[in-house]
Design an enzyme around this catalytic site. Structure first.
Site, PDB file in Angstrom:
ATOM      1  N   MET A   1      11.508  24.297   2.752  1.00  0.00           N
ATOM      2  CA  MET A   1      10.594  23.337   1.886  1.00  0.00           C
ATOM      3  C   MET A   1      11.254  22.504   0.854  1.00  0.00           C
ATOM      4  O   MET A   1      11.185  21.264   0.688  1.00  0.00           O
ATOM      5  CB  MET A   1       9.548  24.232   0.858  1.00  0.00           C
ATOM      6  CG  MET A   1       8.723  23.310   0.115  1.00  0.00           C
ATOM      7  SD  MET A   1       7.560  24.308  -0.882  1.00  0.00           S
ATOM      8  CE  MET A   1       6.668  25.197   0.335  1.00  0.00           C
TER       9      MET A   1
ATOM     10  N   TYR B   1      15.474  30.276   7.948  1.00  0.00           N
ATOM     11  CA  TYR B   1      14.259  30.823   8.390  1.00  0.00           C
ATOM     12  C   TYR B   1      14.574  30.897   9.852  1.00  0.00           C
ATOM     13  O   TYR B   1      14.907  30.011  10.357  1.00  0.00           O
ATOM     14  CB  TYR B   1      13.113  29.824   8.062  1.00  0.00           C
ATOM     15  CG  TYR B   1      12.678  29.815   6.714  1.00  0.00           C
ATOM     16  CD1 TYR B   1      12.284  31.321   6.159  1.00  0.00           C
ATOM     17  CD2 TYR B   1      12.626  28.790   5.850  1.00  0.00           C
ATOM     18  CE1 TYR B   1      11.830  31.466   4.739  1.00  0.00           C
ATOM     19  CE2 TYR B   1      12.127  28.896   4.554  1.00  0.00           C
ATOM     20  CZ  TYR B   1      11.748  30.154   3.896  1.00  0.00           C
ATOM     21  OH  TYR B   1      11.237  30.410   2.632  1.00  0.00           O
TER      22      TYR B   1
ATOM     23  N   LYS C   1       0.678  -1.042  -0.156  1.00  0.00           N
ATOM     24  CA  LYS C   1      -0.119   0.131   0.036  1.00  0.00           C
ATOM     25  C   LYS C   1       0.989   1.240   0.117  1.00  0.00           C
ATOM     26  O   LYS C   1       2.076   1.085   0.208  1.00  0.00           O
ATOM     27  CB  LYS C   1      -0.898   0.031   1.152  1.00  0.00           C
ATOM     28  CG  LYS C   1       0.072  -0.323   2.513  1.00  0.00           C
ATOM     29  CD  LYS C   1      -0.988  -0.446   3.729  1.00  0.00           C
ATOM     30  CE  LYS C   1      -0.010  -0.754   4.946  1.00  0.00           C
ATOM     31  NZ  LYS C   1      -0.943  -0.999   5.952  1.00  0.00           N
TER      32      LYS C   1
HETATM   33  C1  LIG Z   1       0.032  -2.029   6.836  1.00  0.00           C
HETATM   34  C2  LIG Z   1      -0.511  -3.544   6.995  1.00  0.00           C
HETATM   35  C3  LIG Z   1       0.195  -4.511   7.330  1.00  0.00           C
HETATM   36  C4  LIG Z   1       1.764  -4.348   7.253  1.00  0.00           C
HETATM   37  O1  LIG Z   1       2.416  -3.959   8.403  1.00  0.00           O
HETATM   38  P1  LIG Z   1       3.834  -3.744   8.632  1.00  0.00           P
HETATM   39  O2  LIG Z   1       4.123  -3.031  10.233  1.00  0.00           O
HETATM   40  O3  LIG Z   1       4.243  -2.606   7.614  1.00  0.00           O
HETATM   41  O4  LIG Z   1       4.801  -4.698   8.422  1.00  0.00           O
HETATM   42  C5  LIG Z   1      -0.245  -5.598   7.411  1.00  0.00           C
HETATM   43  N1  LIG Z   1      -1.702  -5.865   8.019  1.00  0.00           N
HETATM   44  C6  LIG Z   1      -2.311  -4.699   7.822  1.00  0.00           C
HETATM   45  C7  LIG Z   1      -3.961  -4.679   7.825  1.00  0.00           C
HETATM   46  C8  LIG Z   1      -2.090  -3.523   7.355  1.00  0.00           C
HETATM   47  O5  LIG Z   1      -2.716  -2.319   7.358  1.00  0.00           O
END
Ligand SMILES: *Cc1c(COP(=O)(O)O)cnc(C)c1O
Length: 349
Positions: free
Chosen positions: A297, A249, A39
């Protein structure tokens, strides 16, 4: 059209380390299969490059959060398993019925929607104590899932990175109590840190994300996981400042002696957040060049007094070893990865 010049900041991504990390996590998962959470654009690395390399290494189960993310990689995972963590909203149904991916259903509403659409195979998330997404064990026992064709029944650990947290065992036992109660062919609980908690947590399938990409939150994984991401930024200008001069800044940094600075092409819009101000480090070879003043930035200033050879056009490596950079900035290793922006040239090694 004129071709754009190469970007002044780049990621060097170690494809063999990514594959070695998956193999290590697969080994540590014992009899369970090892999948991959890809993801958020493969945790910022670039999802298509990540997925094709992991599939080559032997990974067969991929997880994304949304249908847009599923669409992005559907052609790379034909014949493999792709699951969408957030399930199906009403507006996802059409896509969900066309793509070769399963929704992970999270509520009685989503279950009803999927049955109504006659959607076919699906996954189901059970909430065992995190109170984020998922059906309760009681909903399962009351028959909400009857009639579904479930591939994977899963739950997610809240505290896997704290080995001794009592919730780990509680969540594991809660999922174990559902073995054999549904039509699911597989059960799944462990994320990266969960794999290190031991065999009891592995069930049939593990779902690491972070550790594929070099993140380590558990001592037991330290020796198995290699760094994947290296961040480099180019010097735009070198300058000398006098005692009493301020930098950046809000003039937060004041020189107490003569100092030489390199101004690098990276900033908070590139995920190098302001929490690295006065705490991050760049490297000219072995010479550490600390960040001076606030991160802008698109720019940072680093102290190159000890690196007289550094000048315009040179590339400096930015400390981005995930546990280390997390310690410097107070950001989580997840945030360090997923915050990486799209201005980098991504170079796969
Ligand atoms: C993101 C996620 C994972 C992976 O988790 P990590 O801690 O990055 O290994 C597994 N299961 C679900 C439901 C997630 O949302």
């Amino acid at each position: 059209m004129v071709e754009a010049p190469p970007a002044p900041l780049r990621l060097k991504l170690d494809g063999s380390a990514l594959q070695a990390n998956w193999r290590a996590l697969d080994r540590l998962s014992g009899k369970a299969a090892c999948g991959a959470a890809v993801k958020a654009n493969g945790y910022g690395l670039g999802v298509r490059e990540v997925v094709s390399r992991l599939a080559d290494a032997g990974c067969r189960d991929f997880f994304v959060a949304t249908w847009e993310e599923a669409k992005e990689i559907a052609d790379l995972v034909t014949g493999l398993s792709l699951s969408v963590f957030h399930g199906v909203r009403a507006e996802d149904i059409e896509t969900a019925l066309t793509l070769a991916a399963r929704p992970c259903l999270n509520s009685a509403e989503q279950v009803a929607r999927w049955k109504e659409a006659d959607g076919g195979p699906c996954d189901v998330m059970i909430d065992t104590g995190m109170n984020r997404l998922g059906l309760s064990a009681n909903e399962v026992l009351s028959g909400v899932l009857d009639g579904l064709e479930i591939d994977t029944l899963m739950s997610h650990l809240s505290c896997a990175d704290e080995e001794d947290h009592p919730l780990n065992r509680k969540q594991c036992d809660a999922l174990k109590r559902l073995v054999g109660i549904t039509s699911a062919t597989r059960l799944s609980l462990a994320n990266s840190a969960g794999i290190a908690l031991g065999t009891r947590y592995h069930f049939d399938l593990t779902r690491p994300g972070l550790s594929l990409y070099g993140g380590v939150q558990s001592q037991d994984l330290e020796d198995h996981i290699r760094n994947v991401v290296a961040v480099e930024a180019q010097v735009i200008q070198r300058r000398k400042i006098k005692p009493g001069d301020t930098v950046g800044y809000s003039a937060t940094a004041t020189a107490t002696e003569a100092v030489e600075l390199a101004i690098l092409n990276i900033g908070y819009a590139d995920g190098y957040l302001r929490s690295f101000s006065e705490s991050g480090t760049a490297y000219a070879g072995d010479i550490a060049c600390p960040v001076i003043g606030l991160v802008s930035m698109d720019l940072i200033a680093v102290d190159v007094t000890d690196a007289p050879q550094v000048g315009e056009g040179d590339w400096l490596e930015i400390e981005y070893d995930l546990p280390m950079a997390s310690g410097q900035s107070g950001l989580s290793q997840y945030e360090l990865l997923t915050g990486i922006g799209d201005r980098y040239q991504r170079i796969w090694l």
